[in-house]
Design a protein around this motif. Structure first.
Motif, PDB file in Angstrom:
ATOM      1  N   GLU A   1     -24.624  -4.165   0.688  1.00  0.00           N
ATOM      2  CA  GLU A   1     -25.811  -4.089  -0.351  1.00  0.00           C
ATOM      3  C   GLU A   1     -25.439  -4.202  -1.766  1.00  0.00           C
ATOM      4  O   GLU A   1     -24.506  -3.583  -2.458  1.00  0.00           O
ATOM      5  N   PHE A   2     -26.108  -4.855  -2.704  1.00  0.00           N
ATOM      6  CA  PHE A   2     -26.284  -5.049  -4.076  1.00  0.00           C
ATOM      7  C   PHE A   2     -27.449  -4.788  -4.568  1.00  0.00           C
ATOM      8  O   PHE A   2     -28.520  -5.205  -4.148  1.00  0.00           O
ATOM      9  N   ARG A   3     -27.401  -4.249  -5.771  1.00  0.00           N
ATOM     10  CA  ARG A   3     -28.940  -3.987  -6.405  1.00  0.00           C
ATOM     11  C   ARG A   3     -28.665  -3.971  -7.946  1.00  0.00           C
ATOM     12  O   ARG A   3     -27.575  -4.068  -8.634  1.00  0.00           O
ATOM     13  N   GLY A   4     -29.750  -4.483  -8.743  1.00  0.00           N
ATOM     14  CA  GLY A   4     -29.643  -4.774  -9.981  1.00  0.00           C
ATOM     15  C   GLY A   4     -30.832  -4.729 -10.896  1.00  0.00           C
ATOM     16  O   GLY A   4     -31.991  -4.653 -10.187  1.00  0.00           O
ATOM     17  N   LEU A   5     -30.882  -4.538 -12.141  1.00  0.00           N
ATOM     18  CA  LEU A   5     -32.092  -4.418 -13.093  1.00  0.00           C
ATOM     19  C   LEU A   5     -32.253  -5.728 -13.754  1.00  0.00           C
ATOM     20  O   LEU A   5     -31.404  -6.614 -14.252  1.00  0.00           O
ATOM     21  N   VAL A   6     -33.188  -6.403 -13.724  1.00  0.00           N
ATOM     22  CA  VAL A   6     -33.693  -7.471 -14.301  1.00  0.00           C
ATOM     23  C   VAL A   6     -34.311  -7.338 -15.619  1.00  0.00           C
ATOM     24  O   VAL A   6     -35.363  -6.514 -15.570  1.00  0.00           O
TER      25      VAL A   6
ATOM     26  N   ILE B   1     -34.004 -14.808 -18.181  1.00  0.00           N
ATOM     27  CA  ILE B   1     -33.820 -13.241 -17.874  1.00  0.00           C
ATOM     28  C   ILE B   1     -32.401 -13.039 -17.684  1.00  0.00           C
ATOM     29  O   ILE B   1     -31.534 -13.973 -17.470  1.00  0.00           O
ATOM     30  N   ALA B   2     -31.972 -11.916 -17.661  1.00  0.00           N
ATOM     31  CA  ALA B   2     -30.808 -10.968 -17.569  1.00  0.00           C
ATOM     32  C   ALA B   2     -30.894 -10.398 -16.327  1.00  0.00           C
ATOM     33  O   ALA B   2     -31.886  -9.566 -16.193  1.00  0.00           O
ATOM     34  N   ALA B   3     -29.745 -10.200 -15.415  1.00  0.00           N
ATOM     35  CA  ALA B   3     -29.632  -9.212 -14.712  1.00  0.00           C
ATOM     36  C   ALA B   3     -28.314  -8.497 -14.329  1.00  0.00           C
ATOM     37  O   ALA B   3     -27.201  -9.268 -14.448  1.00  0.00           O
ATOM     38  N   LEU B   4     -28.295  -7.180 -14.243  1.00  0.00           N
ATOM     39  CA  LEU B   4     -26.971  -6.568 -14.315  1.00  0.00           C
ATOM     40  C   LEU B   4     -27.031  -6.057 -12.811  1.00  0.00           C
ATOM     41  O   LEU B   4     -27.736  -5.256 -12.475  1.00  0.00           O
ATOM     42  N   VAL B   5     -25.969  -6.625 -12.134  1.00  0.00           N
ATOM     43  CA  VAL B   5     -25.930  -6.299 -10.536  1.00  0.00           C
ATOM     44  C   VAL B   5     -24.619  -5.586 -10.051  1.00  0.00           C
ATOM     45  O   VAL B   5     -23.620  -5.983 -10.816  1.00  0.00           O
ATOM     46  N   SER B   6     -24.803  -4.819  -9.231  1.00  0.00           N
ATOM     47  CA  SER B   6     -23.717  -3.768  -8.979  1.00  0.00           C
ATOM     48  C   SER B   6     -23.825  -3.698  -7.400  1.00  0.00           C
ATOM     49  O   SER B   6     -24.865  -3.424  -6.722  1.00  0.00           O
ATOM     50  N   HIS B   7     -22.516  -3.320  -6.735  1.00  0.00           N
ATOM     51  CA  HIS B   7     -22.697  -2.631  -5.612  1.00  0.00           C
ATOM     52  C   HIS B   7     -22.430  -1.067  -5.481  1.00  0.00           C
ATOM     53  O   HIS B   7     -22.378  -0.770  -6.590  1.00  0.00           O
ATOM     54  N   LYS B   8     -23.066  -0.436  -4.455  1.00  0.00           N
ATOM     55  CA  LYS B   8     -23.167   0.976  -4.367  1.00  0.00           C
ATOM     56  C   LYS B   8     -21.910   1.598  -4.910  1.00  0.00           C
ATOM     57  O   LYS B   8     -20.813   1.441  -4.374  1.00  0.00           O
ATOM     58  N   ASN B   9     -21.823   2.479  -6.096  1.00  0.00           N
ATOM     59  CA  ASN B   9     -20.821   3.217  -6.467  1.00  0.00           C
ATOM     60  C   ASN B   9     -19.543   2.617  -7.054  1.00  0.00           C
ATOM     61  O   ASN B   9     -18.436   3.025  -6.924  1.00  0.00           O
ATOM     62  N   ALA B  10     -20.021   1.263  -7.430  1.00  0.00           N
ATOM     63  CA  ALA B  10     -18.964   0.422  -7.917  1.00  0.00           C
ATOM     64  C   ALA B  10     -18.591   0.587  -9.231  1.00  0.00           C
ATOM     65  O   ALA B  10     -19.476   1.074  -9.931  1.00  0.00           O
ATOM     66  N   MET B  11     -17.373   0.195  -9.433  1.00  0.00           N
ATOM     67  CA  MET B  11     -17.204   0.397 -10.930  1.00  0.00           C
ATOM     68  C   MET B  11     -17.130  -1.097 -11.551  1.00  0.00           C
ATOM     69  O   MET B  11     -16.338  -1.175 -12.949  1.00  0.00           O
ATOM     70  N   THR B  12     -17.428  -2.175 -10.893  1.00  0.00           N
ATOM     71  CA  THR B  12     -17.571  -3.205 -11.493  1.00  0.00           C
ATOM     72  C   THR B  12     -18.877  -4.045 -11.362  1.00  0.00           C
ATOM     73  O   THR B  12     -19.818  -3.355 -10.582  1.00  0.00           O
ATOM     74  N   CYS B  13     -19.246  -4.825 -11.975  1.00  0.00           N
ATOM     75  CA  CYS B  13     -20.530  -5.528 -11.954  1.00  0.00           C
ATOM     76  C   CYS B  13     -20.578  -7.125 -12.458  1.00  0.00           C
ATOM     77  O   CYS B  13     -19.481  -7.372 -12.630  1.00  0.00           O
TER      78      CYS B  13
END
Length: 245
Positions: free
Chosen positions: A143-148, A155-167
């Motif tokens: 699963e991944f989630r992000g803010l648009v 538009i820009a989206a910052l997306v990451s996996h749960k507890n990940a230190m990369t995006c």
């Protein structure tokens, strides 16, 4: 509340209210109809007590990062207020060149929704794509989630996996097309230059709306694929034979 918005003209566009009429509301020359008042209150996250009580007593105070006084005027309401007309909610089909192998492509499905005044993106990496990289293919890992965020040209989206230190960072602009449901841009990942594989590549989003058949087909075929497996228009926008600038 209007003074906290970048411009009255932009506010009127987002509210769908004629600017002249809105100025009459501000000056007290006119009173909004119940449906218009409801729209205004919903937009600012307040209730109709704005007519009776001081605004500062009604405006919600958020403890979120984007509302922090140090950055609120830089990545605050102007960026998070993303109208449906510019980037509609719903399912999207995406495609890009694979980061791990220059000869392969990645395609998948993601869902965009509005919640608490923010535009949120959510999706799951295909199992085959995770296994191809030697990674766990559990639900939490996929699963991944992000803010648009709203940008001047898209538009820009910052997306990451749960507890990940990369995006990953995505930037996309709407493509001029018959249905106006395509967005093109690029995706970058936060890794060092010495890491094997690509760090930036072109990306395409396609808003699927209520096309249940297309949504299900995309879900079934998501994963790592060859160039020939992509739809012709996606391939045209990705321009595989042109280097990414």
């Amino acid at each position: 509340m209007s003074r906290n918005y970048p411009s009255v003209a932009g506010l009127c566009r987002d509210l769908g209210i004629n600017r002249t009429q809105f100025n009459r509301y501000l000056s007290g020359e006119s009173f909004p109809r119940p449906d218009v008042l409801h729209r205004i209150c919903g937009f600012f996250g307040v209730d109709a007590r704005i007519l009776l009580e001081p605004v500062e007593d009604l405006t919600p105070v958020s403890s979120g990062l984007l509302s922090h006084p140090e950055i609120a005027e830089y990545v605050g309401h102007g960026s998070t207020n993303l109208p449906e007309t510019e980037f509609p909610s719903g399912f999207y089909r995406y495609s890009r060149r694979a980061f791990i192998d220059n000869s392969l492509y990645a395609r998948g499905l993601l869902f965009v929704t509005r919640k608490d005044g923010f535009t949120i993106m959510r999706g799951f990496e295909p199992k085959k794509a995770m296994l191809h990289q030697g990674l766990k293919a559990t639900k939490d890992a996929r699963e991944f989630r992000g803010l648009v965020l709203r940008q001047e040209e898209g538009i820009a989206a910052l997306v990451s996996h749960k507890n990940a230190m990369t995006c990953t960072y995505n930037f996309l602009s709407k493509v001029t097309s018959f249905q106006a449901n395509f967005f093109e841009g690029y995706a970058t990942r936060t890794v060092r230059e010495s890491v094997t594989g690509r760090r930036a590549t072109r990306m395409v989003y396609e808003h699927l709306g209520n096309q249940t058949g297309e949504i299900l087909t995309t879900a079934r075929t998501a994963g790592i694929c060859n160039k020939e497996d992509l739809s012709p228009f996606h391939l045209r926008l990705l321009r595989p034979d042109e280097p990414f600038q």
